[in-house]
Design an enzyme around this catalytic site. Structure first.
Site, PDB file in Angstrom:
ATOM      1  N   ALA A  62      -6.782  13.361   9.219  1.00  0.00           N
ATOM      2  CA  ALA A  62      -7.010  14.571  10.021  1.00  0.00           C
ATOM      3  C   ALA A  62      -7.966  14.195  11.149  1.00  0.00           C
ATOM      4  CB  ALA A  62      -7.622  15.659   9.143  1.00  0.00           C
ATOM      5  N   GLY A 101      -5.392  12.396   5.611  1.00  0.00           N
ATOM      6  CA  GLY A 101      -4.190  13.171   5.940  1.00  0.00           C
ATOM      7  C   GLY A 101      -3.016  12.284   6.280  1.00  0.00           C
ATOM      8  N   GLU A 104      -1.447  11.548   3.164  1.00  0.00           N
ATOM      9  CA  GLU A 104      -0.870  12.806   2.669  1.00  0.00           C
ATOM     10  C   GLU A 104       0.444  13.116   3.380  1.00  0.00           C
ATOM     11  OE1 GLU A 104      -4.622  14.851   3.212  1.00  0.00           O
ATOM     12  OE2 GLU A 104      -4.626  15.376   1.087  1.00  0.00           O
ATOM     13  N   GLU A 124     -11.732  10.652   2.102  1.00  0.00           N
ATOM     14  CA  GLU A 124     -12.444  11.910   2.320  1.00  0.00           C
ATOM     15  C   GLU A 124     -13.778  11.976   1.583  1.00  0.00           C
ATOM     16  OE1 GLU A 124      -9.306  11.469   1.723  1.00  0.00           O
ATOM     17  OE2 GLU A 124      -8.048  12.831   2.884  1.00  0.00           O
TER      18      GLU A 124
HETATM   19  N1  T1G Z   1     -10.536  11.606  13.432  1.00  0.00           N
HETATM   20  C1  T1G Z   1     -10.985  11.539  14.696  1.00  0.00           C
HETATM   21  N2  T1G Z   1     -11.333  10.373  15.327  1.00  0.00           N
HETATM   22  C2  T1G Z   1     -11.181   9.245  14.615  1.00  0.00           C
HETATM   23  C3  T1G Z   1     -10.705   9.236  13.284  1.00  0.00           C
HETATM   24  C4  T1G Z   1     -10.372  10.489  12.698  1.00  0.00           C
HETATM   25  N3  T1G Z   1      -9.887  10.584  11.471  1.00  0.00           N
HETATM   26  N4  T1G Z   1     -10.683   7.958  12.862  1.00  0.00           N
HETATM   27  C5  T1G Z   1     -11.129   7.202  13.887  1.00  0.00           C
HETATM   28  N5  T1G Z   1     -11.427   7.970  14.931  1.00  0.00           N
HETATM   29  C6  T1G Z   1     -11.898   7.506  16.241  1.00  0.00           C
HETATM   30  C7  T1G Z   1     -13.279   6.884  16.157  1.00  0.00           C
HETATM   31  O1  T1G Z   1     -14.262   7.901  16.245  1.00  0.00           O
HETATM   32  C8  T1G Z   1     -13.270   5.981  17.370  1.00  0.00           C
HETATM   33  O2  T1G Z   1     -13.433   6.822  18.496  1.00  0.00           O
HETATM   34  C9  T1G Z   1     -11.820   5.481  17.401  1.00  0.00           C
HETATM   35  O3  T1G Z   1     -11.054   6.445  16.654  1.00  0.00           O
HETATM   36  C10 T1G Z   1     -11.663   4.120  16.776  1.00  0.00           C
HETATM   37  O4  T1G Z   1     -12.247   4.203  15.465  1.00  0.00           O
HETATM   38  C11 T1G Z   1      -6.880  16.680   5.397  1.00  0.00           C
HETATM   39  C12 T1G Z   1      -9.454  16.146   5.596  1.00  0.00           C
HETATM   40  C13 T1G Z   1      -8.888   4.273  11.145  1.00  0.00           C
HETATM   41  C14 T1G Z   1      -9.941   2.362   9.882  1.00  0.00           C
HETATM   42  O5  T1G Z   1     -11.893   9.089   7.204  1.00  0.00           O
HETATM   43  O6  T1G Z   1     -11.721   4.672   8.871  1.00  0.00           O
HETATM   44  O7  T1G Z   1      -7.827  13.314   6.689  1.00  0.00           O
HETATM   45  O8  T1G Z   1     -15.484   5.689  19.412  1.00  0.00           O
HETATM   46  O9  T1G Z   1     -13.984   2.426  15.852  1.00  0.00           O
HETATM   47  O10 T1G Z   1     -12.703   0.024  13.491  1.00  0.00           O
HETATM   48  O11 T1G Z   1      -7.199  15.366   3.488  1.00  0.00           O
HETATM   49  O12 T1G Z   1     -11.515   4.656  12.340  1.00  0.00           O
HETATM   50  O13 T1G Z   1     -13.204   5.060  20.254  1.00  0.00           O
HETATM   51  O14 T1G Z   1     -14.159   7.334  20.787  1.00  0.00           O
HETATM   52  O15 T1G Z   1     -13.417   3.236  13.506  1.00  0.00           O
HETATM   53  O16 T1G Z   1     -10.221   0.096  14.224  1.00  0.00           O
HETATM   54  C15 T1G Z   1      -9.864  10.869   6.753  1.00  0.00           C
HETATM   55  C16 T1G Z   1     -11.615   7.408   9.487  1.00  0.00           C
HETATM   56  C17 T1G Z   1     -10.177  12.000   7.674  1.00  0.00           C
HETATM   57  C18 T1G Z   1     -10.548   7.567   8.430  1.00  0.00           C
HETATM   58  C19 T1G Z   1      -9.938   2.418  12.369  1.00  0.00           C
HETATM   59  N6  T1G Z   1      -9.731   9.647   7.494  1.00  0.00           N
HETATM   60  N7  T1G Z   1     -11.349   6.328  10.388  1.00  0.00           N
HETATM   61  O17 T1G Z   1     -11.088   1.604  12.425  1.00  0.00           O
HETATM   62  O18 T1G Z   1     -11.736   1.907  14.850  1.00  0.00           O
HETATM   63  S1  T1G Z   1     -10.370  13.508   6.784  1.00  0.00           S
HETATM   64  C20 T1G Z   1     -10.793   8.838   7.666  1.00  0.00           C
HETATM   65  C21 T1G Z   1     -11.499   5.012  10.005  1.00  0.00           C
HETATM   66  C22 T1G Z   1      -8.790  13.880   6.261  1.00  0.00           C
HETATM   67  C23 T1G Z   1      -7.269  15.325   4.890  1.00  0.00           C
HETATM   68  C24 T1G Z   1      -8.681  14.953   5.228  1.00  0.00           C
HETATM   69  C25 T1G Z   1     -11.355   4.008  11.095  1.00  0.00           C
HETATM   70  C26 T1G Z   1     -10.003   3.286  11.096  1.00  0.00           C
HETATM   71  P1  T1G Z   1     -14.112   6.206  19.839  1.00  0.00           P
HETATM   72  P2  T1G Z   1     -12.965   2.909  14.863  1.00  0.00           P
HETATM   73  P3  T1G Z   1     -11.442   0.787  13.760  1.00  0.00           P
END
Ligand code: T1G
Length: 690
Positions: A62, A101, A104, A124
């Site tokens: 998400a 997500g 999911e 999450e």
């Molecule tokens: N939402 C918004 N922005 C995100 C994002 C996300 N989920 N993931 C990464 N970004 C942005 C990050 O801020 C950065 O922005 C750029 O992407 C590159 O990220 C309903 C509720 C995918 C392994 O927790 O683990 O889904 O600084 O530097 O090292 O059940 O990003 O470039 O402007 O980390 O290559 C669950 C979080 C969400 C995964 C990539 N998902 N992301 O790593 O790049 S909650 C997460 C990561 C959810 C559902 C629930 C990593 C990555 P900017 P980065 P990276």
């Protein structure tokens, strides 16, 4: 530009998500996906559907930046319901990470194909949340709760191979996952069957339930007050006790309740702050880091040895240099002993230890640093020693080598002035133990070349650190604020609190230990030496050191450590000494509540953080939060000192500081101008965009 494309390939409707950088499920992506699924189902020429995406990540989850904002339809669970109920089979083509997500979405599909590099996870929990779009209901149905629960509890992704073994993937192909997914979709269409996860309850056996309950009981014991762990247990248990739709409803209710929880808000702040910190003002992607193929570390003491281990752990050959063979041997033996502990714990194989030890080349004399691309000095914390070393290094190091000092608070430009190459001289302040602590403060003196800083940031990440670029100045960011807390703790003792009361307040806040237990662990003589060098006094701390009570290493400090016990016991002699010092200073002692102790410890730190921001020593408030979380164990679910200050209210903190400054008569406690201005404007530090 549309975030989701639909094009027909033969009988397949190919849906491609294109939402750089990681295909987060923003409202536009959700809307695009819903429309594409509907359109593909309406197209008679389409027999089956594939969902693919562009870039490295399949879908990173998400869009975290949307949390807390008014929801935009379709809600993710509704979109996933539409995918699962699609009349035509839908197959996910997973080329990269499928997280949160993103996984999911794949779970709602009727088939899943992936490349070997794909990683699948539900992280999450790390954001103080639980999966909120069916993950707690579909994953246990697909692979069993005994396997699904640990994935959700750890938040760690699993590799494609393991996912295939678990039955989470239908196939792993070496290349062209979209074609493989299309074939899989064709097959499902031909069979006219659609494996629907929500109805696959075969794995939810009594045995699986027992295994899950045992894991759940253990998780609850270690929940440490985080509300998302019991919520996860309740949601997953619902997969056994409730119908799918009811289980989804419970999951959603729990998820939404966590979105508003301050701990989750703090963890989401940390997520973005940790990414922001990598963006160094004035150093864009056009500034290329220098190549680092080999390193040298000067000093084989605790810090130097730990730093050498960081390089070896990252596979970078490193020359470890001392002035004589004996301290060099001691240093190498200490490194070997540390690796042996990891081997005995099973976290390092003997072969891996041998490989790392081979990467560490011991040598006597600075000349051995000649070939290194970067030299990190970790010698005695005394300016004269450092100037002498850098003067020497200037003669032996190769042109373009980065010369970094691991100094924890000395003036880096003064060190640089000992060389003819100030543009290559920076600070790289590791935190003890260097091979463990994540924080790396990269000190950027005015004369440092941009690419020298860019090199240190890139290297820091390669070493598995969290690099934070800070300006030059006494104690940089972390230690400068720590000194404020240390002074506040000493003031509290003289004013009426006792060591265990002060420590309890910080431990109750979420720190692993309080200032006095920490001083006893590190050795009270370290602070004593630093105060004497700067002509500073701290009545209680100095008295302890004059008595030789340095802490654990002498069996007593603020606390008693009988037979080398790790947990200190209250010491009546120390408490009597504190009372005597209060009397000598004419202070009438009084009791302090835990809340008041906490405020008196943390407010001055926040005030120093405001000064650090005013001076530009830190680029953003979030950078200061990242320093404290990764260098001093500030609890991440509290968001860091500046985030915490905003949650308290800067007006409240400013008022408390004014009261304290007046009470003690110490102008240094007056609120910093920035703090005062923000408080007056009713704003927080978050309103400062770096
Ligand atoms: N939402 C918004 N922005 C995100 C994002 C996300 N989920 N993931 C990464 N970004 C942005 C990050 O801020 C950065 O922005 C750029 O992407 C590159 O990220 C309903 C509720 C995918 C392994 O927790 O683990 O889904 O600084 O530097 O090292 O059940 O990003 O470039 O402007 O980390 O290559 C669950 C979080 C969400 C995964 C990539 N998902 N992301 O790593 O790049 S909650 C997460 C990561 C959810 C559902 C629930 C990593 C990555 P900017 P980065 P990276």
């Amino acid at each position: 530009m549309t975030k989701v494309q639909l094009e027909r390939h033969g009988r397949i409707g190919l849906v491609t998500i294109d939402n750089p950088p990681v295909n987060a499920l923003s409202a536009a992506v959700r809307q695009g996906l819903a429309a594409a699924i509907e359109q593909a189902n309406a197209d008679k020429a389409v027999a089956a559907i594939v969902i693919a995406s562009t870039g490295k990540a399949f879908i990173a989850g998400a869009d975290i930046s949307e949390f807390g904002k008014p929801p935009a339809p379709p809600a993710l669970p509704d979109l996933l319901d539409a995918i699962e109920r699609s009349a035509k089979p839908v197959v996910a083509a997973i080329q990269g990470v499928a997280l949160g997500g993103g996984l999911e979405v794949a779970l709602a599909c009727h088939g899943r194909a992936a490349l070997p590099a794909a990683k699948l996870g539900l992280p999450e929990i790390k954001l103080g949340l639980i999966p909120g779009a069916g993950g707690t209901q579909r994953l246990p149905r697909l692979i069993g709760a005994a396997k699904a629960f640990p994935i959700m509890l750890s938040g760690e992704p699993i590799a494609a191979g393991q996912a295939l073994e678990y039955g989470l993937l239908d196939e792993v192909v070496s290349s062209d996952v979209v074609t493989a997914a299309m074939k899989l979709a064709e097959g499902l269409a031909a069979e006219r069957r659609r494996p629907v996860t929500s109805e696959a309850t075969g794995r939810l056996t009594e045995t699986d339930r027992e295994a899950f309950e045992a894991l759940a009981a253990d998780a609850l014991k270690k929940a440490d007050g985080m509300p998302n762990v019991p919520a996860l247990v309740e949601a997953v248990r619902g997969a056994f006790t409730l119908a799918f739709v009811e289980g989804l409803a419970v999951e959603r209710k729990l998820f939404l309740s966590l979105i508003g929880d301050p701990r989750s808000q703090a963890l989401r702040h940390v997520f973005f702050a940790e990414r922001e910190v990598a963006k160094v003002p004035g150093i864009g992607p056009e500034v290329k880091p220098r190549e680092i193929l080999s390193a040298a570390v000067i000093g084989a003491g605790t810090m130097g040895g730990g730093i050498a281990m960081c390089f070896a752990n990252a596979g970078i050959p490193v020359t470890l240099i001392e002035t004589a063979q004996a301290p060099l041997d001691n240093g190498v033996n200490r490194i070997g002993a540390i690796y042996d502990i990891s081997v005995s714990r099973g976290s390092l194989t003997p072969e891996a230890k041998a490989k790392r030890m081979k990467l560490i080349r011991p040598a006597v004399g600075l000349a051995a640093a000649a070939g290194a691309d970067i030299v990190v000095e970790a010698a005695f914390e005394e300016m004269g020693v450092k100037q002498q070393i850098f003067g020497e290094l200037d003669k032996v190091a190769k042109p373009g080598a980065i010369l970094a000092s691991n100094t924890s608070y000395l003036d880096v430009p003064t060190i640089a002035a000992a060389t003819k190459r100030p543009q290559d001289v920076i600070g790289m302040h590791f935190f003890s133990p260097a091979n463990v602590m994540k924080l790396l403060e990269i000190v950027r003196p005015k004369g440092a070349a941009d690419d020298a800083i860019a090199t240190a940031v890139a290297l820091g990440r390669r070493l598995g650190k969290v690099p934070v670029v800070v300006g030059n100045g006494f104690g940089f960011v972390g230690n400068r604020m720590l000194e404020q807390r240390t002074r506040a703790a000493e003031r509290l003792l003289v004013a009426g609190a006792l060591p265990h009361e002060v420590d309890a307040a910080l431990v109750g806040f979420g720190f692993k230990m309080g200032p006095f237990a920490m001083a006893d662990l590190a050795g009270n003589d370290i602070g004593w030496r630093s105060r004497k060098a700067r002509g500073l006094k701290a009545a209680v701390a100095d008295a302890l050191c004059e008595a030789g009570w340095f802490g654990q290493k002498t069996g007593r400090g603020y606390y008693l450590y009988p037979q080398g016990a790790r947990a200190g016991q209250r010491c009546p002699e120390v408490e009597a000494l504190i009372q005597r010092i209060s009397a000598e200073q004419g202070v009438t002692r009084r009791a302090f509540s835990q809340e008041e102790i906490l405020a008196r410890l943390l407010d001055p730190m926040v005030n120093e953080g405001a000064r650090i921001l005013e001076e530009g020593v830190a680029a953003r408030p979030g950078d200061i939060d990242i320093v404290w979380i990764n260098g001093y164990n500030w609890p991440a679910w509290r968001g860091g000192p500046m985030f915490w200050a905003d949650s308290v209210g800067l007006d409240v903190i400013a008022k408390r500081l004014e009261t304290q400054a007046a009470e003690i008569g110490d102008k240094a406690l007056e609120p910093a101008p920035l703090l005062k201005r923000l408080a007056a404007e009713g704003k927080g530090f978050a309103s400062l965009k770096g």
